[in-house]
Motif scaffolding. Structure first.
Motif, mmCIF file in Angstrom:
data_model
loop_
_atom_site.group_PDB
_atom_site.id
_atom_site.type_symbol
_atom_site.label_atom_id
_atom_site.label_comp_id
_atom_site.label_asym_id
_atom_site.label_seq_id
_atom_site.Cartn_x
_atom_site.Cartn_y
_atom_site.Cartn_z
ATOM 1 N N ALA A 38 0.828 -1.206 0.000
ATOM 2 C CA ALA A 38 0.000 0.000 0.000
ATOM 3 C C ALA A 38 0.858 1.250 0.000
ATOM 4 N N THR A 39 0.396 2.260 -0.735
ATOM 5 C CA THR A 39 0.939 3.617 -0.675
ATOM 6 C C THR A 39 -0.240 4.564 -0.514
ATOM 7 N N VAL A 40 -0.152 5.477 0.451
ATOM 8 C CA VAL A 40 -1.272 6.348 0.771
ATOM 9 C C VAL A 40 -0.866 7.803 0.529
ATOM 10 N N TYR A 41 -1.741 8.546 -0.155
ATOM 11 C CA TYR A 41 -1.528 9.953 -0.453
ATOM 12 C C TYR A 41 -2.655 10.760 0.186
ATOM 13 N N LEU A 42 -2.297 11.874 0.782
ATOM 14 C CA LEU A 42 -3.279 12.809 1.317
ATOM 15 C C LEU A 42 -3.073 14.154 0.638
ATOM 16 N N GLU B 186 -0.508 3.426 10.015
ATOM 17 C CA GLU B 186 -1.191 4.704 10.226
ATOM 18 C C GLU B 186 -0.238 5.860 9.969
ATOM 19 N N PHE B 187 -0.793 7.047 9.946
ATOM 20 C CA PHE B 187 0.005 8.265 9.920
ATOM 21 C C PHE B 187 -0.807 9.385 10.554
ATOM 22 N N VAL B 188 -0.100 10.414 11.008
ATOM 23 C CA VAL B 188 -0.734 11.591 11.595
ATOM 24 C C VAL B 188 -0.494 12.781 10.678
ATOM 25 N N ALA B 189 -1.548 13.463 10.315
ATOM 26 C CA ALA B 189 -1.460 14.671 9.500
ATOM 27 C C ALA B 189 -1.737 15.870 10.402
ATOM 28 N N GLU B 190 -0.767 16.747 10.523
ATOM 29 C CA GLU B 190 -0.865 17.865 11.460
ATOM 30 C C GLU B 190 -1.575 19.059 10.834
ATOM 31 N N ASP B 191 -2.415 19.671 11.622
ATOM 32 C CA ASP B 191 -3.033 20.963 11.303
ATOM 33 C C ASP B 191 -3.642 20.988 9.902
ATOM 34 N N LEU B 192 -4.483 19.998 9.603
ATOM 35 C CA LEU B 192 -5.208 20.041 8.339
ATOM 36 C C LEU B 192 -6.220 21.184 8.367
ATOM 37 N N ARG C 37 2.109 9.923 2.027
ATOM 38 C CA ARG C 37 2.219 9.976 3.479
ATOM 39 C C ARG C 37 2.810 8.714 4.093
ATOM 40 N N VAL C 38 2.506 7.550 3.530
ATOM 41 C CA VAL C 38 2.994 6.319 4.152
ATOM 42 C C VAL C 38 2.970 5.195 3.127
ATOM 43 N N GLU C 39 3.943 4.296 3.255
ATOM 44 C CA GLU C 39 3.975 3.048 2.505
ATOM 45 C C GLU C 39 3.935 1.898 3.504
#
Length: 580
Positions: free
Chosen positions: A87-91, A107-113, A96-98
């Motif tokens: 898996a590869t994830v894009y935001l 998982e991943f954390v996206a700051e201050d969206l 953001r993460v593979e």
């Protein structure tokens, strides 16, 4: 939700399940498409795309897309419970993460969206090669897709990233140890991982187990820190097969006495050990009577709804079984929750299947397996039902390179969690591959054997008696027969009891189960398998391209063998409707 209980009370949490845009174009590319095609399909999440008729045979990459909205600027944690297989994830167009491995979370954390709409794109790949775990041509299907839930939750700048609980039992408040004397005290060590997205901050770390709370006020540096709290919980009840008592765990961060972030879990207190030929649960030998279970269903693939999990577990318990081997990968954590509640033991395994020394030496495959093992243990270490970590299945255990890899995996498991047993499934005795050099790194032996099936001879009790005597002579430890069975096409019944018939499958269990049940030195067994399952490009030429060794069919209709197993294990009267 994704568990049997709420995992937080402070965070705004929701799943991103539902309808996602989906396309298999562009094929064979690692780059995110500039735009999804206007005629992109839609599919449900969670779902295995190979369970959908239009993508039944699709192997390779596919792309998912959906949007979500935030009412105000927030930091969010996005957790994928499983994506099969790479898996590869894009935001918002940014990678953001593979992740590699189709059965453990990431998982991943996206700051201050910013407030407003955001785009989430996932590239999933179910193709296998010589550099993947598992390898190609496994005996279970290589489903692709976002096969488990996707959870989005808002997090504050300082939040509980995770926690690990360890405990010791056996200390009585009154010095006795019985319930009449006040019961046992559990001595807890809680390692709480606190993340900090901002500058240094003061927080109180509070850990509550049952009715007991321990607190420590700390200064959390930017980036975060891990804090250890030790305390006693009095008068705990042990988790047993008969009384599977569970205790709530609440880990919180407080400011001026107010909870500003929390995580929740459950735990059961029990002790595991081995003694000679016995596996001990809370100091007493436990007789394992179980079955292997794949996560597979014709309509759902591995993305099974809760009702299927419940029905599977109910049928397994009804047949007189108390143990499940999760074949050959970590099952959904919600299924483990059900096993925790029901008092059913579980062996969890990582998908090393048919690896040899050359495979383990290839392109970091051992390191990737170590990571998968660590992810499985981190996810499931609080489940009391899980009593053993299984490292491999049917590998070339006579080879030095495999033994070295096994030693590394066993060390990893014990370093991460020394409260459970370590095992692996060997078939060296059955296929006559020579001395097994890997079981020496385990606490007990799982052995697979298919006498009476992958041979020309019909099943006989003498075959199995001899097999057990040879295995016990070679391994001075508890022995579990982890795979044995015979295939049967559902509804196929013959007077001649020919192979692939329900009549021969019934004869098989009528012959073998009394041998296993009558061996007082055997720690237990797990039948192969619970339900018929789809296989990957089946090299064995099985009828319907399925592994038909289930004692129930793919839609969970009982075969004749189910009634036989139920009668032999529970002493119930046979189901005359299933008799031949």
């Amino acid at each position: 939700m994704h568990r049997r209980f709420e995992t937080t009370t402070t965070r705004q949490q929701r799943t991103l399940d539902g309808t996602w845009e989906f396309t298999t174009e562009p094929p064979n590319t690692d780059s995110m498409p500039e735009a999804f095609p206007a005629d992109a399909d839609t599919v449900p999440v969670p779902c295995a795309w190979n369970a959908l008729p239009e993508y039944y045979d699709h192997h390779g990459p596919a792309w998912y897309r959906r949007t979500f909205s935030l009412p105000e600027s927030e930091s969010v944690r996005i957790r994928f419970l499983a994506v099969s297989h790479e898996a590869t994830v894009y935001l918002d167009g940014e990678e953001r993460v593979e992740h590699s491995g189709g059965y453990t979370p990431f998982e991943f954390v996206a700051e201050d969206l910013a407030a407003g709409e955001h785009e989430l794109v996932v590239r999933a790949e179910n193709g296998r090669s010589e550099t993947t775990i598992p390898l190609p041509e496994t005996d279970w299907f290589d489903y692709g897709g976002i096969t488990r839930e996707v959870v989005l939750e808002t997090v504050p700048d300082v939040f509980v990233e995770g926690f690990d609980l360890q405990y010791d039992l056996g200390v009585s408040e009154s010095g006795g140890g019985s319930e009449e004397d006040g019961g046992e005290t559990a001595r807890i060590r809680a390692d709480v991982h606190v993340a900090n997205l901002d500058d240094d901050a003061e927080r109180t770390v509070a850990v509550t187990v049952g009715e007991t709370t321990a607190r420590e006020t700390v200064t959390v540096p930017a980036g975060g820190e891990t804090y250890g709290l030790e305390f006693d919980v009095p008068s705990v009840e042990r988790w047993t097969l008969e009384e599977p008592t569970l205790h709530d765990v609440h880990v919180a961060l407080e400011v001026d006495g107010e909870v500003v972030d929390d995580r929740r879990d459950r735990i059961g207190f029990r002790e595991l050990a081995v003694d000679g030929r016995d596996i001990l649960l809370n100091g007493d030998p436990v007789d394992l009577r179980g079955v292997n279970r794949h996560e597979d269903h014709p309509e759902w693939g591995p993305a099974q709804p809760l009702r299927i999990m419940r029905e599977d577990l109910a049928r397994i318990r009804e047949a007189g079984m108390n143990c499940i081997r999760g074949s050959h990968y970590p099952n959904h954590p919600r299924f483990l929750d059900l096993c925790d509640e029901a008092g059913v033991l579980v062996i969890e395994e990582i998908p090393y299947w048919h690896f040899d020394a050359e495979d383990f030496a290839r392109e970091d495959l051992l390191e990737r397996g170590v990571t998968t093992l660590e992810e499985m243990i981190s996810r499931d270490r609080h489940h009391p039902s899980v009593f053993a970590w299984s490292l491999t299945n049917e590998c070339a255990n006579e080879q030095e390179g495999v033994a070295e890899a096994t030693e590394r995996l066993a060390e990893t498991a014990r370093d991460a969690d020394d409260s459970r047993l370590v095992t692996l499934a060997s078939y060296n005795e059955w296929v006559d591959r020579g001395e097994d050099r890997c079981l020496a790194h385990c606490d007990f032996a799982c052995v697979n054997g298919y006498y009476g099936w992958y041979t020309d001879e019909r099943v006989s009790a003498d075959q199995w008696t001899g097999f057990l005597e040879r295995v016990k002579a070679d391994h001075e430890m508890p022995v579990v027969v982890s795979e044995f069975g015979a295939g049967a096409v559902e509804g196929e019944r013959t007077w001649e009891r020919g192979k692939w018939s329900e009549t021969y499958q019934t004869e098989f269990f009528e012959t073998v189960l009394p041998v296993l049940l009558g061996d007082d030195e055997l720690a237990g067994f797990t039948i192969w398998q619970f339900c018929d399952t789809r296989t990957s490009r089946d090299p064995m030429g099985r009828p319907k391209s399925k592994n038909n060794k289930g004692i129930v069919g793919e839609y969970r209709r009982p075969k004749a063998a189910y009634g036989t197993v139920k009668q032999l294990l529970s002493g119930s009267e046979p189901d005359t409707d299933a008799d031949t």
